[in-house]
Design a protein around this motif. Sequence first.
Motif, PDB file in Angstrom:
ATOM      1  N   LEU A 150      10.612  -2.364   6.920  1.00 35.97           N
ATOM      2  CA  LEU A 150      10.678  -1.879   5.552  1.00 35.97           C
ATOM      3  C   LEU A 150      12.091  -2.018   5.010  1.00 35.97           C
ATOM      4  O   LEU A 150      13.063  -1.775   5.727  1.00 35.97           O
ATOM      5  CB  LEU A 150      10.247  -0.413   5.484  1.00 35.97           C
ATOM      6  CG  LEU A 150       8.864  -0.085   6.062  1.00 35.97           C
ATOM      7  CD1 LEU A 150       8.596   1.408   5.971  1.00 35.97           C
ATOM      8  CD2 LEU A 150       7.780  -0.871   5.336  1.00 35.97           C
ATOM      9  N   ALA A 168      -1.123  -1.247   4.441  1.00 36.14           N
ATOM     10  CA  ALA A 168      -0.096  -1.450   5.440  1.00 36.14           C
ATOM     11  C   ALA A 168      -0.724  -1.596   6.782  1.00 36.14           C
ATOM     12  O   ALA A 168      -1.714  -0.956   7.088  1.00 36.14           O
ATOM     13  CB  ALA A 168       0.847  -0.269   5.441  1.00 36.14           C
ATOM     14  N   PHE A 225       6.097  -8.101   4.028  1.00 35.51           N
ATOM     15  CA  PHE A 225       7.198  -7.245   4.474  1.00 35.51           C
ATOM     16  C   PHE A 225       8.372  -8.092   4.969  1.00 35.51           C
ATOM     17  O   PHE A 225       9.532  -7.805   4.649  1.00 35.51           O
ATOM     18  CB  PHE A 225       6.723  -6.320   5.601  1.00 35.51           C
ATOM     19  CG  PHE A 225       5.718  -5.297   5.162  1.00 35.51           C
ATOM     20  CD1 PHE A 225       6.107  -4.166   4.460  1.00 35.51           C
ATOM     21  CD2 PHE A 225       4.371  -5.465   5.447  1.00 35.51           C
ATOM     22  CE1 PHE A 225       5.179  -3.208   4.058  1.00 35.51           C
ATOM     23  CE2 PHE A 225       3.434  -4.522   5.047  1.00 35.51           C
ATOM     24  CZ  PHE A 225       3.833  -3.396   4.353  1.00 35.51           C
ATOM     25  N   HIS A 276       5.607  -3.145  10.870  1.00 38.77           N
ATOM     26  CA  HIS A 276       6.253  -3.687   9.689  1.00 38.77           C
ATOM     27  C   HIS A 276       7.702  -3.243   9.548  1.00 38.77           C
ATOM     28  O   HIS A 276       8.048  -2.102   9.833  1.00 38.77           O
ATOM     29  CB  HIS A 276       5.488  -3.282   8.425  1.00 38.77           C
ATOM     30  CG  HIS A 276       4.034  -3.615   8.467  1.00 38.77           C
ATOM     31  ND1 HIS A 276       3.573  -4.897   8.670  1.00 38.77           N
ATOM     32  CD2 HIS A 276       2.932  -2.817   8.341  1.00 38.77           C
ATOM     33  CE1 HIS A 276       2.247  -4.889   8.658  1.00 38.77           C
ATOM     34  NE2 HIS A 276       1.845  -3.651   8.467  1.00 38.77           N
TER      35      HIS A 276
END
Length: 255
Positions: free
Chosen positions: A82, A255, A57, A80
Motif C-alpha cells: 500500500l 482487495a 497495487f 498487497h
Amino acid sequence: MRVSQWAHGTFGQRVPQIRQGVAEALSVALENARDAQKVAGTDHLHPFGFTLMSRKFEALAEAFEDVGDVRIVKPGGSPHELVVLDGKLLFPFRYAKDRSVNVMSARIGDGRASALVQALFNRFGPEPRMRQLALHDLPPHAVPVAEALGDLPEDTQLVLIAYACNAHAGLLDAWWGEAELLDRNGSLRWHHCEEIPVSQEAAVPARGDSAAGFDQGVLPAPELNSRRGAARLTAPVSEATPIRGRARPEAADGA
C-alpha cells in the motif's frame, strides 16, 4: 482540469502530479492485465482479473516509490503493498466492469469487504455520518490485519481510488475521494468524490474490440461536501467542474 478544495487540502500543490501518477498507474496495471489475458489464450477472464488485482497495487507503488514523503507498507496477512503519500493512504479498487453503475453506488469487494478493507476504514476512514463498523465488531480474521497497521500514524487519511474497466473496452473512468464503509458487504457513503482524468490511450479499446455496448447515458451525481479540505487551504482554489456520475454495474474486485 481545475483543482478542487478537497484535492488541494489533501495533496497540496502536488495535486496535478499525483493525479497524473494515479491515472498512469491504473493504465499500466490494466495493460498488464490485458497482456496476461492475451497470452493465456482463454475466453475465461481469470488471467485478466487476477493480474489486475495484484498489479493495481504494485503499479501505484512503482509510480510513487521515488517521490518524497512516501511510504510503501505491506500489512501482515495481506499480499498487497500500500502507498502512503504524505500521510494519505491510497487504496485502488475496481467498482464496475462497464458504465451501467453509478460511482455513487460503488461497493468495495465482490459481495463482502475483506479484512484489510474493514481494518483500513476503521482506522483511517473519515468520521462516519452513519454508524460505522467499530473495531470490536470486526470478525476475528480482521483483527490481526488491523493490528498490523499499528505502525501507521493515527492521523493517516484513507483516499479511495475507484475505477471502472474491462478487458475489452479498457479503462472507462476513475475517481478519488473519501467515503465511509457502511457494512461488511462493502457499501459506501461518499463524503467527497471527484473524477480523475484518464488518458485517451487508456480508454480506447484494443484493435478489434468495441466499447459501444457500454456507451450508456449518464446520471447526475449528488452534491458532495468535503470533510477536511477547506480548512487546509493556503490560497483560494477554484472548485472542480461539476461531475456527472456514470452508470455502473455490480461491484468488481476488492482487495
